[in-house]
Design a protein around this motif. Sequence first.
Motif, mmCIF file in Angstrom:
data_model
loop_
_atom_site.group_PDB
_atom_site.id
_atom_site.type_symbol
_atom_site.label_atom_id
_atom_site.label_comp_id
_atom_site.label_asym_id
_atom_site.label_seq_id
_atom_site.Cartn_x
_atom_site.Cartn_y
_atom_site.Cartn_z
ATOM 1 N N GLY A 143 1.259 -9.727 5.186
ATOM 2 C CA GLY A 143 0.186 -8.643 4.965
ATOM 3 C C GLY A 143 -1.215 -9.493 4.482
ATOM 4 O O GLY A 143 -1.215 -10.485 5.029
ATOM 5 N N SER A 144 -1.651 -9.036 3.282
ATOM 6 C CA SER A 144 -2.590 -9.595 2.601
ATOM 7 C C SER A 144 -2.282 -10.731 1.443
ATOM 8 O O SER A 144 -3.000 -11.054 0.621
ATOM 9 N N LEU A 145 -0.761 -10.683 1.304
ATOM 10 C CA LEU A 145 -0.254 -11.329 0.120
ATOM 11 C C LEU A 145 -0.110 -12.838 0.880
ATOM 12 O O LEU A 145 0.425 -13.041 1.826
ATOM 13 N N VAL A 146 -0.399 -13.877 -0.267
ATOM 14 C CA VAL A 146 -0.164 -15.160 0.182
ATOM 15 C C VAL A 146 0.808 -15.909 -0.799
ATOM 16 O O VAL A 146 0.370 -15.898 -1.803
ATOM 17 N N LEU A 186 2.108 -2.396 1.273
ATOM 18 C CA LEU A 186 2.938 -1.422 1.517
ATOM 19 C C LEU A 186 2.663 -0.496 2.663
ATOM 20 O O LEU A 186 3.394 0.122 3.288
ATOM 21 N N HIS A 187 1.380 -0.165 2.539
ATOM 22 C CA HIS A 187 0.971 0.763 3.476
ATOM 23 C C HIS A 187 0.822 0.155 4.884
ATOM 24 O O HIS A 187 1.204 0.956 5.927
ATOM 25 N N GLU A 188 0.347 -1.110 5.027
ATOM 26 C CA GLU A 188 0.361 -1.701 6.491
ATOM 27 C C GLU A 188 1.758 -1.848 6.962
ATOM 28 O O GLU A 188 1.980 -1.963 8.485
ATOM 29 N N LEU A 189 2.957 -1.937 6.145
ATOM 30 C CA LEU A 189 4.008 -2.175 6.676
ATOM 31 C C LEU A 189 5.065 -0.746 6.760
ATOM 32 O O LEU A 189 6.220 -0.948 7.131
ATOM 33 N N SER A 191 5.310 3.308 8.200
ATOM 34 C CA SER A 191 4.911 4.259 9.605
ATOM 35 C C SER A 191 3.423 5.315 9.173
ATOM 36 O O SER A 191 3.021 5.593 10.123
ATOM 37 N N ARG A 192 3.170 5.074 8.227
ATOM 38 C CA ARG A 192 1.741 5.558 7.662
ATOM 39 C C ARG A 192 0.709 4.733 7.913
ATOM 40 O O ARG A 192 -0.447 5.222 7.741
ATOM 41 N N LYS A 193 0.798 3.475 8.568
ATOM 42 C CA LYS A 193 -0.384 2.752 8.606
ATOM 43 C C LYS A 193 -1.343 3.020 9.402
ATOM 44 O O LYS A 193 -2.716 2.675 9.152
ATOM 45 N N ALA A 194 -1.320 3.835 10.368
ATOM 46 C CA ALA A 194 -2.400 4.547 11.240
ATOM 47 C C ALA A 194 -3.227 5.370 10.480
ATOM 48 O O ALA A 194 -4.369 5.903 10.936
ATOM 49 N N LYS A 195 -2.888 5.991 9.457
ATOM 50 C CA LYS A 195 -3.145 7.029 8.811
ATOM 51 C C LYS A 195 -4.132 6.395 7.529
ATOM 52 O O LYS A 195 -4.083 5.177 7.097
ATOM 53 N N PRO A 196 -4.811 7.180 6.783
ATOM 54 C CA PRO A 196 -5.555 6.788 5.599
ATOM 55 C C PRO A 196 -5.010 5.952 4.481
ATOM 56 O O PRO A 196 -3.837 6.446 4.204
ATOM 57 N N PHE A 197 -5.600 5.059 3.813
ATOM 58 C CA PHE A 197 -5.246 4.451 2.740
ATOM 59 C C PHE A 197 -6.222 4.617 1.787
ATOM 60 O O PHE A 197 -7.510 4.278 2.043
ATOM 61 N N VAL A 198 -5.810 5.317 0.729
ATOM 62 C CA VAL A 198 -7.147 5.962 -0.283
ATOM 63 C C VAL A 198 -6.744 5.266 -1.633
ATOM 64 O O VAL A 198 -5.487 5.567 -1.996
ATOM 65 N N ALA A 199 -7.490 4.542 -2.296
ATOM 66 C CA ALA A 199 -7.586 4.081 -3.797
ATOM 67 C C ALA A 199 -8.281 4.863 -4.512
ATOM 68 O O ALA A 199 -9.497 4.918 -4.341
ATOM 69 N N VAL A 279 1.751 13.070 1.501
ATOM 70 C CA VAL A 279 0.972 11.881 1.143
ATOM 71 C C VAL A 279 2.111 10.984 0.301
ATOM 72 O O VAL A 279 2.898 11.526 -0.494
ATOM 73 N N ARG A 280 2.179 9.413 0.520
ATOM 74 C CA ARG A 280 2.976 8.643 -0.238
ATOM 75 C C ARG A 280 2.012 8.334 -1.425
ATOM 76 O O ARG A 280 1.095 7.747 -1.298
#
Length: 469
Positions: A143-146, A186-189, A191-199, A279-280
Motif C-alpha cells: 500500500g502506502s508503506l515502504v 488496512l482500508h485499501e486491502l 473489502s471496504r476499499k471502494a467505500k469512504p475512508f474518514v480520519a 463502519v470499521r
Amino acid sequence: MANQEKVLIVEDELHALTGLAELVSGWGYRTDTARDGLEALEKVQAWQPGIVVTDLKMPRMDGLELLSRLSEMKQDQAVVVLTAQGSIEAAVEAMKIGAYDFIQKPVDPTRLKTILSNATKQRETDRELEITRRKLRDSGQLGSLVGSSKKMQELFALVERVASSNVSVLITGESGTGKELVARTLHELSSRKAKPFVAVNCAAIPETLIESEIFGHEKGAFTGAMERRAGCFELAEEGTLLLDEIGEMPVVTQAKLLRVLEERKLRRLGSKVESPVDVRVLSATNKNPEEAVASGQLRGDLFYRLNVFNIQMPPLREHKEDIPAIVETMLADMNRKHERNVTGVDSDMLNRLLDYDWPGNVRELRNTIERAVVLCGEGLLRPSHLPPGFGSKSVKWTPETVSSGNTIEVEIGSTVDEAERRLIIKTLESTNNNKTRAADILGISLKTLHNKLKDYVKSKGPDSVGVEE
C-alpha cells in the motif's frame, strides 16, 4: 439474487439452527449445518465453505475451539461468531484469534445479511489482491508503506493478517511514524476499499463540538445547530473510520462511542431515533494506552474494545536501512506535486540522512525531502539543500543540570516527568513561546501541550513553567 458462496451454520439449538439456515438460504447462499464444533470441522474439510457462522457456547467443542482448530488447519473461511447479550468479552477474544466479525443474539437479520455480504466481498478482494500483495512485498512496499527491513516486513505481515477482518485495530507509536498510513493501507486491502475512508483527529476538535463531529446532530440540537448534519460515522458508512489521538477524546464522549461500537447503532445529537451503522473503526495514539487508562484519560472498557488487535509502529531510527527506499518513493511524489525533476540523492546527503536519528520520524523526513526538492528543482539532492543546522538539535543526557543552546542536560536519577518538563520549557523558549511550533517540534498535539503546561502550573506553580501559558 443467486450467490455461489457456501455458508456453514453451527448451532446446537435445533430451532435456531433451522431458522438461520432458512434465512441465509433465502438470501441466495448455499448452506449446510452442524450441531457442534466437531461436526463443523468434518463439514469444513469435506464441503469447504467460504463462511462459517458459529455459536460460541456448544457441547463437545465450542466456537472458540473451533476457531482455533480452523486457524491451525490454515483454513481460509471467514468466521462469524454468535454471542449472547453481555458476552462482548468472548466475542472480542474470538476476534483476536481470527474471527471476521460477531453478532449478538437474538440475531438482527439486517446486520447478519450485511456481515455475510461484506465477508463475501472480502474473500473476493483477497483473491484479487494476493498476486499484487506478493509483488509489493517483494519490492518492499505494501500500500502506502515502504520498507524491506525486518521491522517493516513484520509490520506488513501484521497489516495483511488483520486487513481482511472487521476487527478493531489500535495503532500506537511515536508521532510521525505513519499511523494514518497504516490505517489507510488496512482500508485499501479490505473489502471496504471502494467505500469512504474518514480520519478525524480527536485532539484538533474542541470538546464542545466533538460529539457533533463524530455522531452528527439534528437541527436545533444546540445553540448554533442551524441544520441537520451527518457525523463521521455516517460519512464513513460501509467504509472505515480512523479516530486519531483517541486518548484526547473527552471521557463522556468515550462512553457514547463505546455504546455505538457494541450495539452498532447511532443516535445523532437531538434525535430520538437510532440508526444501524456499518463502519470499521480504527484508532491511533502516540501515548502509551495502558498509562492513559491508568491515569483516567482513556476508559478501560473502551480500550479493551478498540485494542482487539494492536499494531505498534517502529520509530524511523530503528529501521534506518529503509531510508533510501522511503526517500526514493517520496521523490517521485514530490516531483509530481511540485513539478520538479529531482533524479536522486548524492552519497554525502544520503549519509547525512542515515546519520540523523529523526525524532520527528517519517513525517520529519518527508518535510526535509520536500524542502530539498523545492530548492533543488532538478538533478541530485545535496547537503546544501538540507535545512540550516540540520542534525544539530538533540536531547543530551549528562550528569550536569545546566541547560544551554539547543540541548538540555538532565541529571542521572531525574524522573521522566522532570526531563519532559525541561524539554517542553526549553522548546518553548527556542520558539519564543510559539506553542503551535513547539507542539510540532515535540511531536505532540497543541491540546496536549496546553494540558501539560496547566498540570505544571497546578502542581508546582507558575514559576515552574517560566513561560506564558
